[in-house]
Design an enzyme around this catalytic site. Structure first.
Site, PDB file in Angstrom:
ATOM      1  N   HIS A 113       0.826  -1.220   0.000  1.00 44.97           N
ATOM      2  CA  HIS A 113       0.000   0.000   0.000  1.00 44.97           C
ATOM      3  C   HIS A 113       0.855   1.263   0.000  1.00 44.97           C
ATOM      4  O   HIS A 113       0.413   2.327  -0.443  1.00 44.97           O
ATOM      5  CB  HIS A 113      -0.907  -0.011   1.240  1.00 44.97           C
ATOM      6  CG  HIS A 113      -1.879   1.122   1.312  1.00 44.97           C
ATOM      7  ND1 HIS A 113      -3.041   1.154   0.562  1.00 44.97           N
ATOM      8  CD2 HIS A 113      -1.867   2.277   2.044  1.00 44.97           C
ATOM      9  CE1 HIS A 113      -3.703   2.274   0.836  1.00 44.97           C
ATOM     10  NE2 HIS A 113      -3.012   2.965   1.727  1.00 44.97           N
ATOM     11  N   HIS A 166      -2.002   1.783  -8.404  1.00 46.40           N
ATOM     12  CA  HIS A 166      -2.874   1.070  -9.327  1.00 46.40           C
ATOM     13  C   HIS A 166      -3.108   1.884 -10.599  1.00 46.40           C
ATOM     14  O   HIS A 166      -2.865   3.084 -10.642  1.00 46.40           O
ATOM     15  CB  HIS A 166      -4.224   0.754  -8.666  1.00 46.40           C
ATOM     16  CG  HIS A 166      -5.108   1.945  -8.477  1.00 46.40           C
ATOM     17  ND1 HIS A 166      -4.918   2.880  -7.477  1.00 46.40           N
ATOM     18  CD2 HIS A 166      -6.209   2.369  -9.165  1.00 46.40           C
ATOM     19  CE1 HIS A 166      -5.837   3.816  -7.546  1.00 46.40           C
ATOM     20  NE2 HIS A 166      -6.637   3.539  -8.571  1.00 46.40           N
TER      21      HIS A 166
END
Length: 349
Positions: A113, A166
């Protein structure tokens, strides 16, 4: 004699046929606009509230697998839907609309993350490139799909709703407007000269060596002569290929290397996670001969003077045409001077 460093002038974008106004003398003016305090964001490697982290539940209730490299899924809030019926609307040739069918996917670049593309190692970026290629080939098998747009929005200022690294892939039944512009320009040049537009342009840029940032065996990253955004760049494949499916294993490795080096240089300009919108432009699919197309990837970052001063297309740019103050040559020189070691790594060391 036109002086690019002092004289206001327009430059032609050979990919779209549009012009950008360059006003280099304006870069000398003092900045009196808003300046914000820079907040250094520290994110955990895993966030239990993130819908992209491994093992977490997404909005539709689906649980992500415990993935270890990259991961792709159909967007839970897709802008395009596969089951959209084919319909048209026309009222007096004044109100016109037509349905648009498509498939939207999300690719989590890494299970971490706290990373961004420039902080990932080359092997991890290669896994993303492999997935891009695989998804392109799989989506192109649907005969109704005509274009596949692969892109990434990085940073909240570019509309990114989740900091987890992403990107997205939108496949649709029609060719989008910006791609239509580039299609026409590339086809006209190819018919006239028997060579791809970007092959000829790349040959010229490599001879001049004025705007080149990265140059390896298979790819070049440069600031295009017609750049509109302050630190806009273009990645072009040295081999004339029409889409990502044609890249060899060696080319994909070099693309990963190019992406890593370019994005590290971006972050190092202002020692911040440099926001941008980036996307590939490539040939349409299931749409006849596309031999005139040459694969390339655009990067449009908004930062201009610091990590907190952004450039927006406003006023004249919205009403007339794009305008910039710093020249593409200045931007290229600044990018070229940046280290290829990420600033966080240097600070840690």
């Amino acid at each position: 004699m036109l002086n690019f460093s002092d004289h206001p002038h327009t430059r032609l974008n050979i990919l779209t046929g549009e012009k950008v106004l360059v006003s280099p003398h304006r870069s000398k003016r003092p900045w009196q606009g808003q300046v914000e305090d820079l907040v250094l964001e520290q994110r955990p490697a895993y966030d239990p509230e993130c819908y992209l982290c491994p093992g977490n539940k997404r909005a539709d209730g689906t649980v992500n697998p415990d993935y270890t490299d990259s991961f792709v899924f159909v967007n839970d809030f897709s802008a395009l839907l596969q089951d959209t019926p084919n319909e048209q609307y026309n009222d007096s040739d004044l109100l016109q609309a037509e349905s648009e069918r498509g498939i939207c996917k999300v690719i989590a670049f890494s299970p971490r993350h706290d990373l961004t593309l420039p902080e990932m190692d080359q092997e991890a970026i290669e896994a993303v490139v492999d997935l891009w290629q695989q998804e392109f080939a799989d989506l192109a098998k649907n005969e109704w799909i005509k274009y596949i747009q692969i892109f990434e929005n990085k940073g909240a200022i570019m509309g990114c709703s989740n900091p987890h690294p992403h990107g997205q892939i939108w496949a649709q039944g029609n060719v989008p407007v910006e791609v239509q512009k580039e299609d026409a320009q590339q086809k006209n040049y190819f018919v006239k000269h028997g060579k791809s537009l970007l092959s000829a342009y790349l040959d010229l840029e490599l001879r001049k060596q004025e705007r080149i940032i990265v140059d390896n065996a298979h790819f070049v990253a440069l600031v295009p002569f017609w750049a509109a955004w302050p630190y806009e760049t273009l990645i072009v494949s040295k081999r004339h290929v029409s889409n990502i499916a044609e890249f060899t294993a060696e080319e994909k490795a070099d693309l990963a290397k190019t992406l890593q080096e370019l994005t590290i240089r971006y972050d190092n300009i202002f020692s911040t996670s440099f926001p941008y919108s980036a996307g590939m432009h490539q040939a349409s699919v299931n749409n006849g001969d596309q031999s005139h197309w040459h694969w390339h990837m655009h990067f449009y970052p908004p930062l201009l003077r610091s990590a907190t001063v952004k450039k927006f297309m406003v006023g004249y740019e919205m009403m007339a045409n794009p305008q910039r103050d710093i020249t593409p040559e200045f931007a290229a020189d600044l990018l070229k001077k940046q280290s290829t070691i990420h600033y966080k790594t240097r600070q840690d060391g």
